[in-house]
Enzyme design. Sequence first.
Site, PDB file in Angstrom:
ATOM      1  N   PHE A 119       0.829  -1.211   0.000  1.00  0.00           N
ATOM      2  CA  PHE A 119       0.000   0.000   0.000  1.00  0.00           C
ATOM      3  C   PHE A 119       0.865   1.263   0.000  1.00  0.00           C
ATOM      4  O   PHE A 119       0.782   2.095  -0.910  1.00  0.00           O
ATOM      5  CB  PHE A 119      -0.943  -0.067   1.212  1.00  0.00           C
ATOM      6  CG  PHE A 119      -1.500   1.244   1.641  1.00  0.00           C
ATOM      7  CD1 PHE A 119      -2.179   2.061   0.740  1.00  0.00           C
ATOM      8  CD2 PHE A 119      -1.361   1.673   2.959  1.00  0.00           C
ATOM      9  CE1 PHE A 119      -2.695   3.288   1.151  1.00  0.00           C
ATOM     10  CE2 PHE A 119      -1.873   2.883   3.368  1.00  0.00           C
ATOM     11  CZ  PHE A 119      -2.537   3.704   2.460  1.00  0.00           C
TER      12      PHE A 119
ATOM     13  N   LEU B 138      10.406  -0.555   3.370  1.00  0.00           N
ATOM     14  CA  LEU B 138       9.016  -0.622   3.847  1.00  0.00           C
ATOM     15  C   LEU B 138       8.533  -2.051   4.034  1.00  0.00           C
ATOM     16  O   LEU B 138       7.456  -2.259   4.612  1.00  0.00           O
ATOM     17  CB  LEU B 138       8.089   0.080   2.842  1.00  0.00           C
ATOM     18  CG  LEU B 138       8.308   1.595   2.708  1.00  0.00           C
ATOM     19  CD1 LEU B 138       7.571   2.119   1.486  1.00  0.00           C
ATOM     20  CD2 LEU B 138       7.831   2.309   3.953  1.00  0.00           C
ATOM     21  N   ALA B 139       9.299  -3.024   3.541  1.00  0.00           N
ATOM     22  CA  ALA B 139       8.842  -4.414   3.647  1.00  0.00           C
ATOM     23  C   ALA B 139       8.708  -4.787   5.120  1.00  0.00           C
ATOM     24  O   ALA B 139       9.640  -4.584   5.898  1.00  0.00           O
ATOM     25  CB  ALA B 139       9.853  -5.342   2.960  1.00  0.00           C
TER      26      ALA B 139
ATOM     27  N   TYR C 297       5.030  -6.469  17.770  1.00  0.00           N
ATOM     28  CA  TYR C 297       5.247  -5.589  16.606  1.00  0.00           C
ATOM     29  C   TYR C 297       5.977  -4.322  17.032  1.00  0.00           C
ATOM     30  O   TYR C 297       6.985  -3.930  16.419  1.00  0.00           O
ATOM     31  CB  TYR C 297       3.884  -5.256  15.978  1.00  0.00           C
ATOM     32  CG  TYR C 297       3.958  -4.233  14.871  1.00  0.00           C
ATOM     33  CD1 TYR C 297       4.258  -4.600  13.564  1.00  0.00           C
ATOM     34  CD2 TYR C 297       3.724  -2.881  15.135  1.00  0.00           C
ATOM     35  CE1 TYR C 297       4.334  -3.661  12.552  1.00  0.00           C
ATOM     36  CE2 TYR C 297       3.800  -1.933  14.127  1.00  0.00           C
ATOM     37  CZ  TYR C 297       4.100  -2.332  12.839  1.00  0.00           C
ATOM     38  OH  TYR C 297       4.183  -1.397  11.836  1.00  0.00           O
TER      39      TYR C 297
ATOM     40  N   PHE D 141     -13.610  -2.958  18.164  1.00  0.00           N
ATOM     41  CA  PHE D 141     -12.977  -3.748  19.227  1.00  0.00           C
ATOM     42  C   PHE D 141     -12.743  -2.849  20.430  1.00  0.00           C
ATOM     43  O   PHE D 141     -12.058  -1.831  20.317  1.00  0.00           O
ATOM     44  CB  PHE D 141     -11.665  -4.360  18.738  1.00  0.00           C
ATOM     45  CG  PHE D 141     -11.858  -5.303  17.580  1.00  0.00           C
ATOM     46  CD1 PHE D 141     -12.541  -6.500  17.742  1.00  0.00           C
ATOM     47  CD2 PHE D 141     -11.384  -4.982  16.305  1.00  0.00           C
ATOM     48  CE1 PHE D 141     -12.742  -7.365  16.676  1.00  0.00           C
ATOM     49  CE2 PHE D 141     -11.574  -5.843  15.238  1.00  0.00           C
ATOM     50  CZ  PHE D 141     -12.255  -7.033  15.420  1.00  0.00           C
TER      51      PHE D 141
ATOM     52  N   ARG E 285      -6.707   7.210  17.377  1.00  0.00           N
ATOM     53  CA  ARG E 285      -5.554   7.061  16.497  1.00  0.00           C
ATOM     54  C   ARG E 285      -5.295   8.392  15.799  1.00  0.00           C
ATOM     55  O   ARG E 285      -6.207   9.190  15.617  1.00  0.00           O
ATOM     56  CB  ARG E 285      -5.807   5.976  15.433  1.00  0.00           C
ATOM     57  CG  ARG E 285      -5.914   4.537  15.992  1.00  0.00           C
ATOM     58  CD  ARG E 285      -4.604   4.062  16.549  1.00  0.00           C
ATOM     59  NE  ARG E 285      -4.620   2.666  16.997  1.00  0.00           N
ATOM     60  CZ  ARG E 285      -4.955   2.260  18.216  1.00  0.00           C
ATOM     61  NH1 ARG E 285      -5.363   3.127  19.132  1.00  0.00           N
ATOM     62  NH2 ARG E 285      -4.917   0.975  18.537  1.00  0.00           N
TER      63      ARG E 285
HETATM   64  C1  UD2 Z   1      -1.537   0.440  12.819  1.00  0.00           C
HETATM   65  C2  UD2 Z   1      -0.717  -0.233  11.752  1.00  0.00           C
HETATM   66  C3  UD2 Z   1       0.587  -0.673  12.303  1.00  0.00           C
HETATM   67  C4  UD2 Z   1       1.287   0.411  13.117  1.00  0.00           C
HETATM   68  C5  UD2 Z   1       0.340   1.216  14.000  1.00  0.00           C
HETATM   69  C6  UD2 Z   1       0.925   2.545  14.480  1.00  0.00           C
HETATM   70  C7  UD2 Z   1      -2.189  -1.352  10.124  1.00  0.00           C
HETATM   71  C8  UD2 Z   1      -2.855  -2.615   9.712  1.00  0.00           C
HETATM   72  N1  UD2 Z   1      -1.437  -1.414  11.239  1.00  0.00           N
HETATM   73  O1  UD2 Z   1      -1.836  -0.480  13.869  1.00  0.00           O
HETATM   74  O2  UD2 Z   1       1.401  -1.112  11.232  1.00  0.00           O
HETATM   75  O3  UD2 Z   1       2.101   1.211  12.335  1.00  0.00           O
HETATM   76  O4  UD2 Z   1      -0.860   1.563  13.333  1.00  0.00           O
HETATM   77  O5  UD2 Z   1       0.024   3.209  15.306  1.00  0.00           O
HETATM   78  O6  UD2 Z   1      -2.306  -0.323   9.466  1.00  0.00           O
HETATM   79  N2  UD2 Z   1     -10.331  -1.804  14.907  1.00  0.00           N
HETATM   80  C9  UD2 Z   1     -11.705  -1.912  15.054  1.00  0.00           C
HETATM   81  N3  UD2 Z   1     -12.421  -2.490  14.064  1.00  0.00           N
HETATM   82  C10 UD2 Z   1     -11.856  -2.991  12.929  1.00  0.00           C
HETATM   83  C11 UD2 Z   1     -10.441  -2.902  12.788  1.00  0.00           C
HETATM   84  C12 UD2 Z   1      -9.711  -2.302  13.798  1.00  0.00           C
HETATM   85  O7  UD2 Z   1     -12.271  -1.496  16.083  1.00  0.00           O
HETATM   86  O8  UD2 Z   1     -12.583  -3.512  12.060  1.00  0.00           O
HETATM   87  C13 UD2 Z   1      -9.565  -1.106  15.943  1.00  0.00           C
HETATM   88  C14 UD2 Z   1      -8.361  -1.833  16.496  1.00  0.00           C
HETATM   89  O9  UD2 Z   1      -8.706  -2.698  17.541  1.00  0.00           O
HETATM   90  C15 UD2 Z   1      -7.519  -0.637  16.963  1.00  0.00           C
HETATM   91  C16 UD2 Z   1      -7.818   0.454  15.930  1.00  0.00           C
HETATM   92  O10 UD2 Z   1      -9.045   0.072  15.327  1.00  0.00           O
HETATM   93  O11 UD2 Z   1      -7.938  -0.174  18.227  1.00  0.00           O
HETATM   94  C17 UD2 Z   1      -6.763   0.575  14.863  1.00  0.00           C
HETATM   95  O12 UD2 Z   1      -6.465  -0.727  14.391  1.00  0.00           O
HETATM   96  P1  UD2 Z   1      -5.599  -0.977  13.055  1.00  0.00           P
HETATM   97  O13 UD2 Z   1      -5.478  -2.447  12.877  1.00  0.00           O
HETATM   98  O14 UD2 Z   1      -6.129  -0.162  11.939  1.00  0.00           O
HETATM   99  O15 UD2 Z   1      -4.204  -0.288  13.412  1.00  0.00           O
HETATM  100  P2  UD2 Z   1      -3.211  -0.375  14.673  1.00  0.00           P
HETATM  101  O16 UD2 Z   1      -3.301   0.929  15.388  1.00  0.00           O
HETATM  102  O17 UD2 Z   1      -3.369  -1.638  15.433  1.00  0.00           O
END
Ligand code: UD2
Length: 313
Positions: free
Chosen positions: A12, A73-74, A141, A202, A209
């Site tokens: 992406f 970025l990988a 992570y 969740f 964020r």
């Molecule tokens: C994202 C990045 C990660 C890292 C981080 C930095 C992705 C997949 N991951 O992790 O690489 O750089 O940011 O802050 O981009 N959630 C819901 N419903 C859904 C999906 C997610 O409630 O359908 C929640 C999840 O539990 C979390 C928030 O949304 O509280 C963000 O989740 P995420 O997976 O988009 O990203 P994050 O912050 O875990």
Amino acid sequence: MAHWLITGGAGFIGSHLARRLAALGHDVVVLDNLAQGRAENLNGIPHRLVRGSIGDPAILAELVADAAGIYHLAARVSVQDCIANLMAGHADNVIGSLNVLQAAVAAGRLPVVYASSAAVYGDTGPHASTETMQERPISPYGADKLAVEHHAHAFGLIHGLPTLGLRFFNVYGSGQRPDSAYAGVIPRFVDNARAGRPHTVFGDGQQSRDFVHVDDIVTAMITGMERMQGRQTPEAWLGGFCNVCTGIPTSLIELAAAVDRVIGAVPQPLDFQPARKGDIHYSAGDPAKMQALLGFKPGVALDQGLAEMLKPG
Ligand code: UD2
């Protein structure tokens, strides 16, 4: 002309970077194992795609030979994926990164801009994350991303390798895929709104964020590379790092409402599910160091970025 190597360039963020670099007239070589990335992401972009892994030092050695620098970025990008697949995540995110740093040294200390993450901070409480804070990652992570920053610092001291770790906050934009258990929240919510499905949340949805548009991420990477090449403030580049963030926290409940509003859909119901382990509650970054180091601040507002993602086609 020397090329830029983008590891994970079919993903992406990497494909957006490839598009911008190619539009600027640069030669782009992409190394991607196509586990998460897709060759189609690079359609219409002049590039050379090598299907391979950062776990393979021989491929890296070949691709850095005539490179001007490396955008690394990988990675295995999902916090939850790295909990479920600990050793595979560690191999991709740490061992793979060490291979990239070693290849950069061997090729004559090529400058490396690499993706670090806001996840290095852990839970900061209701405070903006600043680079002077003690990092306390709460997921494998985040711990792995922090380990790479420490290694990059050591490479700077031992080998004089210039590196810049960009602590990406939550990146979103067009081309981000919704169709995996590990997909990011914005593509998931966009997909829900389009399909008229409830948004799965969740936890209590109060977690926040700092959402950064991918165009701003690309600008930060290219600006960082340019400044590193020009050796402006050289001491900052030996193991340098900074946030890439807007400074604006958005809760998931606000995000769901914003997605529904921008798409013009009736507000979708929220389907609350138990909080995920390793999930940070409050995340917003302080952009001050980024502004000082890169002379740049993200400019795409969330509504604007969502509207662009939601454009038909
Ligand atoms: C994202 C990045 C990660 C890292 C981080 C930095 C992705 C997949 N991951 O992790 O690489 O750089 O940011 O802050 O981009 N959630 C819901 N419903 C859904 C999906 C997610 O409630 O359908 C929640 C999840 O539990 C979390 C928030 O949304 O509280 C963000 O989740 P995420 O997976 O988009 O990203 P994050 O912050 O875990």
